[in-house]
Design a protein around this motif. Structure first.
Motif, PDB file in Angstrom:
ATOM      1  N   TYR A  19      -8.699   4.597  -5.958  1.00  0.00           N
ATOM      2  CA  TYR A  19      -8.888   3.565  -6.979  1.00  0.00           C
ATOM      3  C   TYR A  19      -8.267   2.235  -6.589  1.00  0.00           C
ATOM      4  N   ASP A  20      -7.342   2.203  -5.622  1.00  0.00           N
ATOM      5  CA  ASP A  20      -6.800   0.923  -5.189  1.00  0.00           C
ATOM      6  C   ASP A  20      -7.890   0.056  -4.546  1.00  0.00           C
ATOM      7  N   HIS A  21      -8.766   0.671  -3.776  1.00  0.00           N
ATOM      8  CA  HIS A  21      -9.865  -0.094  -3.164  1.00  0.00           C
ATOM      9  C   HIS A  21     -10.878  -0.521  -4.229  1.00  0.00           C
ATOM     10  N   GLU A  71      -0.208   0.915   2.598  1.00  0.00           N
ATOM     11  CA  GLU A  71      -0.384   1.375   1.219  1.00  0.00           C
ATOM     12  C   GLU A  71       0.335   0.472   0.226  1.00  0.00           C
ATOM     13  N   PRO A  75      -2.121  -2.972  -2.763  1.00  0.00           N
ATOM     14  CA  PRO A  75      -1.983  -3.513  -4.115  1.00  0.00           C
ATOM     15  C   PRO A  75      -1.493  -4.964  -4.147  1.00  0.00           C
ATOM     16  N   ILE A  78      -4.508  -6.992  -4.194  1.00  0.00           N
ATOM     17  CA  ILE A  78      -5.122  -6.976  -5.529  1.00  0.00           C
ATOM     18  C   ILE A  78      -4.411  -7.969  -6.438  1.00  0.00           C
ATOM     19  N   HIS A 110      -7.341  -3.624   4.118  1.00  0.00           N
ATOM     20  CA  HIS A 110      -7.989  -2.444   3.546  1.00  0.00           C
ATOM     21  C   HIS A 110      -8.589  -1.560   4.635  1.00  0.00           C
ATOM     22  N   ALA A 180      -2.111  -3.182 -10.458  1.00  0.00           N
ATOM     23  CA  ALA A 180      -1.683  -3.373  -9.068  1.00  0.00           C
ATOM     24  C   ALA A 180      -0.198  -3.689  -8.979  1.00  0.00           C
ATOM     25  N   MET A 183       1.702  -0.616  -8.940  1.00  0.00           N
ATOM     26  CA  MET A 183       1.572   0.018  -7.622  1.00  0.00           C
ATOM     27  C   MET A 183       2.462  -0.664  -6.589  1.00  0.00           C
TER      28      MET A 183
END
Length: 194
Positions: A19-21, A71, A75, A78, A110, A180, A183
């Motif tokens: 879901y981050d992408h 990782e 975020p 984002i 990404h 984000a 995160m």
């Protein structure tokens, strides 16, 4: 093209575990409507170019970046994209804007995130060109589906419900930013406190 890797790429991008992408794509497309499809096509292409470059370089072991750092950076991308949407004064995107740069540059980050997943699937396989192409095309198809869903939902709210375009952008971008930011904080804790 390897059909298995196409399917893996497709499933990876549409999987809720990634879901981050998806959140990045939402933030990137928050200001667009379906009538802006040409601008979105350029945006998606810029993102694809970015993540394709680092995906290939990482899978071929040309570059190596710690997975925890990537990782955490995802975020961050984002947050930056969503914050830019929030502080924008105009409601309609112009021809050339910062989001195109974000799509390309943040696509590089990404791509490194995608590469960790793909490398684990490839194992010690010697020929990575077919799997790499298949995985990348699967990612792209999944991404296009996500973009179309975002544009359709935006169209419903802005064109049918009467929500102002600027208000829709603020709502979607603020939500993406908030998720984000959590995160980013959790990732920083994991990296620096462990």
């Amino acid at each position: 093209m390897d059909g298995l890797y196409f399917q893996l790429g497709w499933q990876h991008i549409i999987n809720w575990d990634a879901y981050d992408h998806i959140l990045f794509i939402i933030a990137l497309c928050a200001m667009y409507l379906l009538r802006d499809w040409k601008k979105v096509l350029i945006l998606v292409t810029a993102f694809t170019i970015g993540h394709s470059i680092t995906l290939a370089l990482s899978v071929l072991n040309v570059i190596r970046v710690p997975g925890d750092l990537i990782e955490w950076l995802i975020p961050v991308t984002i947050c930056i994209t969503a914050a830019t949407n929030i502080i924008r004064k105009d409601s309609e995107p112009k021809k050339l804007q910062l989001n195109y740069f974000y799509a390309l540059f943040f696509g590089l980050i990404h791509g490194l995130g995608f590469s960790n997943y793909l490398k684990s699937m490839l194992g010690a396989q010697s020929n990575v060109v077919g799997p790499l192409l298949g995985f990348n095309l699967g990612l792209e198809c999944g991404q296009i589906v996500i973009v179309m869903i975002i544009l359709l939902i935006s169209g419903v709210f802005v064109n049918l419900s009467g929500v102002k375009r600027r208000d829709w952008n603020l709502c979607v971008s603020s939500g993406a930013f908030g998720i984000a930011l959590v995160m980013v904080i959790e990732g920083a804790r994991a990296m620096f406190l462990n």
